[in-house]
Design a protein around this motif. Structure first.
Motif, short mmCIF file in Angstrom:
data_model
loop_
_atom_site.label_atom_id
_atom_site.label_comp_id
_atom_site.label_asym_id
_atom_site.label_seq_id
_atom_site.Cartn_x
_atom_site.Cartn_y
_atom_site.Cartn_z
N LEU A 50 53.36 37.52 46.99
CA LEU A 50 52.59 38.49 46.18
C LEU A 50 52.90 39.91 46.63
O LEU A 50 53.03 40.83 45.81
CB LEU A 50 51.09 38.23 46.34
N ALA A 51 53.02 40.09 47.95
CA ALA A 51 53.37 41.42 48.47
C ALA A 51 54.74 41.85 47.94
O ALA A 51 54.94 43.01 47.57
CB ALA A 51 53.39 41.40 50.00
N GLU A 52 55.64 40.91 47.87
CA GLU A 52 56.99 41.20 47.35
C GLU A 52 56.91 41.61 45.87
O GLU A 52 57.54 42.58 45.45
CB GLU A 52 57.84 39.94 47.52
N GLU A 53 56.13 40.87 45.11
CA GLU A 53 55.98 41.20 43.68
C GLU A 53 55.27 42.54 43.51
O GLU A 53 55.58 43.31 42.60
CB GLU A 53 55.21 40.10 42.96
N PHE A 54 54.33 42.80 44.37
CA PHE A 54 53.61 44.08 44.33
C PHE A 54 54.61 45.24 44.53
O PHE A 54 54.62 46.21 43.79
CB PHE A 54 52.55 44.09 45.42
N LEU A 55 55.47 45.08 45.53
CA LEU A 55 56.44 46.14 45.83
C LEU A 55 57.45 46.30 44.71
O LEU A 55 57.94 47.41 44.45
CB LEU A 55 57.17 45.81 47.13
N ALA A 56 57.78 45.18 44.07
CA ALA A 56 58.78 45.24 42.99
C ALA A 56 58.15 45.67 41.67
O ALA A 56 58.85 45.77 40.67
CB ALA A 56 59.44 43.88 42.85
N GLY A 57 56.84 45.91 41.66
CA GLY A 57 56.16 46.32 40.43
C GLY A 57 56.09 45.19 39.42
O GLY A 57 56.07 45.43 38.22
N GLU A 58 56.04 43.96 39.92
CA GLU A 58 56.07 42.81 39.02
C GLU A 58 54.70 42.20 38.76
O GLU A 58 54.58 41.24 38.00
CB GLU A 58 57.01 41.73 39.59
N LEU A 59 53.67 42.72 39.41
CA LEU A 59 52.33 42.20 39.14
C LEU A 59 51.80 42.81 37.85
O LEU A 59 52.12 43.95 37.51
CB LEU A 59 51.38 42.53 40.30
N SER A 60 50.97 42.03 37.15
CA SER A 60 50.31 42.60 35.97
C SER A 60 49.31 43.67 36.45
O SER A 60 49.00 43.74 37.66
CB SER A 60 49.55 41.49 35.22
N ASP A 61 48.81 44.46 35.52
CA ASP A 61 47.88 45.53 35.92
C ASP A 61 46.67 44.96 36.66
O ASP A 61 46.23 45.50 37.68
CB ASP A 61 47.41 46.30 34.69
N ARG A 62 46.14 43.86 36.13
CA ARG A 62 44.94 43.28 36.75
C ARG A 62 45.26 42.72 38.13
O ARG A 62 44.48 42.86 39.07
CB ARG A 62 44.35 42.17 35.86
N GLU A 63 46.42 42.08 38.23
CA GLU A 63 46.81 41.54 39.54
C GLU A 63 47.04 42.67 40.54
O GLU A 63 46.65 42.57 41.70
CB GLU A 63 48.09 40.71 39.39
N ARG A 64 47.67 43.73 40.07
CA ARG A 64 47.96 44.84 40.97
C ARG A 64 46.66 45.47 41.48
O ARG A 64 46.51 45.77 42.66
CB ARG A 64 48.82 45.90 40.26
N GLU A 65 45.70 45.65 40.54
CA GLU A 65 44.42 46.22 40.97
C GLU A 65 43.74 45.33 42.00
O GLU A 65 43.20 45.80 43.01
CB GLU A 65 43.50 46.38 39.76
N ALA A 66 43.79 44.01 41.74
CA ALA A 66 43.16 43.07 42.69
C ALA A 66 43.88 43.13 44.03
O ALA A 66 43.25 43.14 45.09
CB ALA A 66 43.21 41.65 42.12
N PHE A 67 45.19 43.20 43.98
CA PHE A 67 45.97 43.23 45.22
C PHE A 67 45.67 44.52 46.00
O PHE A 67 45.45 44.49 47.21
CB PHE A 67 47.46 43.13 44.90
N GLU A 68 45.65 45.64 45.28
CA GLU A 68 45.37 46.92 45.96
C GLU A 68 43.96 46.92 46.54
O GLU A 68 43.73 47.48 47.61
CB GLU A 68 45.55 48.07 44.98
N GLY A 69 43.05 46.28 45.84
CA GLY A 69 41.68 46.19 46.35
C GLY A 69 41.65 45.46 47.68
O GLY A 69 40.92 45.84 48.59
#
Lengths: 263, 193
Positions: A50-69
């Motif tokens: 998930l961290a890898e996808e986050f860095l690659a900008g591959e998470l959906s908006d909702r996933e990214r918000e959840a991950f950043e949270g």
């Protein structure tokens, strides 16, 4: 013996790790975490993915918000993100940038270590321009002013506006022979923040006998935190590998010999 | 919240009872339980997973010392039950005392690149190449390339993922060691260059 517990599916793991699982899903994943011999490592591995996808900008908006949270209060997750970012940078096959790394980073590193003689290196300016823009969506502004004119012995003033979130300024120059000349920060110190608006940097730099007449490339590096010279060099090294952490701006001067009469 | 708050400190006998209990089932004994608890509480989003973990293990030890006989044959299932209870207690306490999360550090405030390169340099060459190749692609190419890599190695994609996960753990340990002034990756004495 106990009933066997299945490993969580990828979808269940993702939902759980992003804090978006239902109560039932969460209970099931937690039971697997404690009872299945492989579930713990598998969840940890999926968290890193998930961290890898986050860095690659591959998470959906909702996933990214959840991950950043989650990232905000989780030092272990922050460490995973840093490791994945560094690994991506170390693994990225960018021969052109590697050559650039050699052009700028090697002399910088040598200068940090006290090296003096530096080879003359080719300077593909167009690539550096690309890099400059890549360093930040808005790389900031830098204007050079020679006082009173661009010649040896004069002073160099910087008019700067840092990009958002990268206020700290470092500056150095490289002459036609590849010699590095540091302006900011002073040796052993860290770079300091510039004012947010376009303003003159409080210190002008003497174009002293460390300089020679001819072309001079001036580099201004903006970073989020105060950096030592060595850290500036490291940050540029990362930039050149495609994981920009600083905004690097290059400007060019033509230095004339000292005009007659001036001491 | 400080570690072990609200629980009596573990005495020798309590600790021995806890260790024996955790050894009865699979899961890596005490350390395995502790690592799972740390992640359980981390993924539940508590402010101090270590303190919650300590409280859970203390509570389990205290219950065992009091003569409680777990109804499950799987020690970690029992530990999970206690952990959920400790979490509930903690949520109530944290609702009274609001704990502000620490500020997220700038993602670029890193400085670990040099350490990573050094740690990669300590891996056997084959392993280093594998790690770099695995992390090379992004986007739609990533899955394809990793499947291909797994095929070349003659292993399943999930085996490859776990192998890379373990490699990253070693690298993370090594980086941590280096930033603390020592390295854990290579147990052999440092080589002179």
């Amino acid at each position: 013996m106990t009933d066997p517990i299945d490993l969580p599916t990828e979808a269940e793991s993702r939902a759980y790790l992003l804090g978006r699982a239902s109560e039932a899903e969460r209970a099931r994943v937690e039971e697997a975490l404690f009872e299945h011999p492989e579930a713990h490592h598998q969840l940890r591995a999926r968290e890193e993915e998930l961290a890898e996808e986050f860095l690659a900008g591959e998470l959906s908006d909702r996933e990214r918000e959840a991950f950043e949270g989650r990232l905000t209060g989780d030092p272990k997750l922050q460490e995973s993100v840093r490791l994945m970012r560094s690994l991506r940078a170390a693994a990225s096959p960018r021969p052109a940038r590697r050559s650039w790394r050699w052009v700028v980073f090697a002399p910088l590193a040598a200068a940090c270590l006290g090296g003096l003689a530096l080879a003359v290196l080719p300077r593909p300016a167009s690539e550096l321009e690309t890099l400059t823009r890549k360093g930040s969506a808005e790389p900031g502004e830098v204007e050079l002013r020679c006082l009173p004119r661009c010649e040896l012995g004069a002073r160099l003033a910087l008019l700067v506006r840092p990009p958002p979130g990268r206020a700290h300024l470092a500056a150095f120059a490289q002459d036609a022979e590849g010699q590095l000349i540091w302006y900011e920060p002073a040796s052993g110190e860290r770079s300091r923040p510039a004012a947010p608006e376009l303003e003159a940097w409080p210190r002008a730099f003497r174009l002293d006998d460390a300089h020679s007449s001819g072309p001079l490339q001036v580099y201004v590096v903006f970073s989020a935190m105060g950096l030592t010279r060595k850290e500036v060099a490291e940050a540029i090294g990362e930039d050149l590998k495609g994981t920009p952490s600083v905004a690097l701006i290059e400007r060019r001067l033509e230095l004339a010999p000292t005009s007659g009469g001036a001491p | 919240m400080s570690p072990r708050r609200g629980s009596a400190p573990l005495d020798k006998q309590g600790l021995r009872g806890l260790l024996e209990f955790l050894q009865r089932g699979p899961g890596g004994g005490y350390e395995g339980a502790r690592q799972r608890l740390l992640d359980f509480f981390r993924w539940r989003g508590v402010s101090d997973p270590e303190a919650y973990t300590d409280r859970t293990l203390d509570r389990v030890a205290a219950k065992l010392a009091d003569g409680e006989v777990p109804r499950t044959e799987v020690p970690l299932r029992y530990v999970l039950g206690v952990a959920r209870y400790i979490h509930l207690e903690g949520v109530k306490a944290e609702a009274r005392v609001r704990v502000l999360p620490p500020r997220t550090p700038e993602p670029e405030d890193d400085g670990s690149m040099q350490a990573l390169e050094a740690c990669l340099g300590e891996l056997p060459e084959d392993e280093r190449e594998l790690v770099l190749r695995y992390h090379q692609s992004s986007g739609s190419l990533r899955i394809r390339d990793r499947k291909q890599l797994a095929q070349e190695l003659g292993v399943s994609l999930s085996s490859l993922r776990m192998r890379m996960f373990r490699a990253r753990q070693r690298l993370a340990d090594c980086i941590r060691g280096r930033t603390d002034g020592e390295t854990d990756l290579d147990p052999s004495p440092p080589r002179k260059t």
